[in-house]
Design a protein around this motif. Structure first.
Motif, short mmCIF file in Angstrom:
data_model
loop_
_atom_site.label_atom_id
_atom_site.label_comp_id
_atom_site.label_asym_id
_atom_site.label_seq_id
_atom_site.Cartn_x
_atom_site.Cartn_y
_atom_site.Cartn_z
N ILE A 1 0.84 -1.21 0.00
CA ILE A 1 0.00 0.00 0.00
C ILE A 1 0.87 1.25 0.00
O ILE A 1 0.63 2.19 -0.78
CB ILE A 1 -0.97 0.00 1.21
CG1 ILE A 1 -2.04 -1.06 1.01
CG2 ILE A 1 -1.62 1.36 1.41
CD1 ILE A 1 -2.95 -0.85 -0.20
N LYS B 1 -3.37 7.58 6.06
CA LYS B 1 -4.78 7.17 6.20
C LYS B 1 -5.01 5.82 5.52
O LYS B 1 -5.69 4.95 6.07
CB LYS B 1 -5.70 8.22 5.60
CG LYS B 1 -5.77 9.49 6.42
CD LYS B 1 -6.65 10.53 5.76
CE LYS B 1 -6.66 11.83 6.55
NZ LYS B 1 -7.46 12.87 5.88
N LEU B 2 -4.46 5.63 4.34
CA LEU B 2 -4.62 4.36 3.63
C LEU B 2 -4.01 3.21 4.43
O LEU B 2 -4.60 2.12 4.50
CB LEU B 2 -3.99 4.43 2.25
CG LEU B 2 -4.77 5.21 1.20
CD1 LEU B 2 -3.91 5.48 -0.02
CD2 LEU B 2 -6.04 4.46 0.81
N TYR C 1 -11.31 -3.17 -1.38
CA TYR C 1 -10.83 -4.24 -0.53
C TYR C 1 -11.84 -5.38 -0.61
O TYR C 1 -13.02 -5.18 -0.34
CB TYR C 1 -10.72 -3.73 0.92
CG TYR C 1 -10.25 -4.75 1.91
CD1 TYR C 1 -8.91 -4.84 2.24
CD2 TYR C 1 -11.14 -5.64 2.51
CE1 TYR C 1 -8.46 -5.78 3.16
CE2 TYR C 1 -10.72 -6.58 3.42
CZ TYR C 1 -9.38 -6.65 3.74
OH TYR C 1 -8.95 -7.59 4.65
N ALA D 1 0.88 3.79 -3.11
CA ALA D 1 0.39 5.16 -2.90
C ALA D 1 1.44 6.17 -3.33
O ALA D 1 1.12 7.18 -3.97
CB ALA D 1 0.00 5.36 -1.45
N LEU E 1 -9.86 3.00 -2.78
CA LEU E 1 -9.36 1.71 -2.32
C LEU E 1 -10.50 0.72 -2.40
O LEU E 1 -11.59 0.97 -1.86
CB LEU E 1 -8.86 1.80 -0.88
CG LEU E 1 -8.46 0.47 -0.24
CD1 LEU E 1 -7.15 -0.03 -0.84
CD2 LEU E 1 -8.33 0.62 1.27
N MET F 1 -2.44 11.22 2.99
CA MET F 1 -3.35 10.20 2.50
C MET F 1 -2.72 8.82 2.62
O MET F 1 -3.42 7.84 2.90
CB MET F 1 -3.74 10.46 1.05
CG MET F 1 -4.71 9.43 0.52
SD MET F 1 -5.24 9.79 -1.16
CE MET F 1 -6.35 11.15 -0.84
N LEU G 1 -5.96 -0.18 -5.62
CA LEU G 1 -5.84 1.23 -5.31
C LEU G 1 -5.82 1.99 -6.63
O LEU G 1 -5.02 1.69 -7.51
CB LEU G 1 -4.56 1.50 -4.51
CG LEU G 1 -4.33 2.94 -4.04
CD1 LEU G 1 -5.48 3.43 -3.15
CD2 LEU G 1 -3.00 3.04 -3.31
N VAL H 1 -6.30 0.08 5.64
CA VAL H 1 -6.01 -1.28 5.20
C VAL H 1 -5.66 -2.18 6.38
O VAL H 1 -6.11 -3.33 6.45
CB VAL H 1 -4.89 -1.27 4.14
CG1 VAL H 1 -4.38 -2.67 3.87
CG2 VAL H 1 -5.39 -0.62 2.86
#
Length: 140
Positions: free
Chosen positions: A22, A38-39, A78, A26, A76, A35, A67, A43
């Motif tokens: 991730i 936060k991701l 999932y 990103a 995102l 961000m 993503l 996750v």
């Protein structure tokens, strides 16, 4: 429109690799640093919920992450094969106002996710939970 995706076995041992994916993705998509953090939190919360609460079905198929970078947002997606469960149906943001000792167990991570997101949704496609989180990219 840029998209990256990858699958991971739903085991706690995979968490470091999943988070590295991730973070690397990103950054490759030129998402802002705030961000990325936060991701990573989103996750980690979703993945650990799958691993610890997904039931036996969670072990039958890998977790799939996608993503996507849009002009004004990151999206995102999932997916897991855990028991059918929509984490957004019972959100009670009032739990955050309670003293720590009185807060209910569970849901606080999902409240955090919904607070980060401009849009958060769940759908069930076949035997898989599909959660989509949209995070706005702030204009400069």
């Amino acid at each position: 429109m840029d998209v990256v995706e990858r699958s991971f076995p739903a085991t706690a041992a995979q968490l470091p690799d999943l988070l590295a994916f991730i973070e690397d993705s990103a950054l490759a998509l030129s998402l802002p640093g705030g961000m990325v953090i936060k991701l990573l939190l989103v996750v980690e919360e979703l993945f650990l919920n799958t691993v610890h609460h997904g039931g036996p079905p969670a072990q039958t198929a890998p977790v799939r992450l996608q993503l996507q970078r849009l002009a004004d947002a990151a999206v995102l997606r999932y997916e897991d094969s855990a028991d059918a469960y929509n984490p957004f149906t019972r959100l009670d943001h009032r739990a955050l106002d309670l003293p720590l000792a009185q807060r209910p167990v569970g849901q606080l991570g999902v409240i955090l996710i919904s607070g980060f997101a401009t849009q958060a949704s769940h759908s069930r496609i076949g035997e898989r939970n599909c959660i989509e989180i949209r995070l706005a990219i702030a204009a400069h």
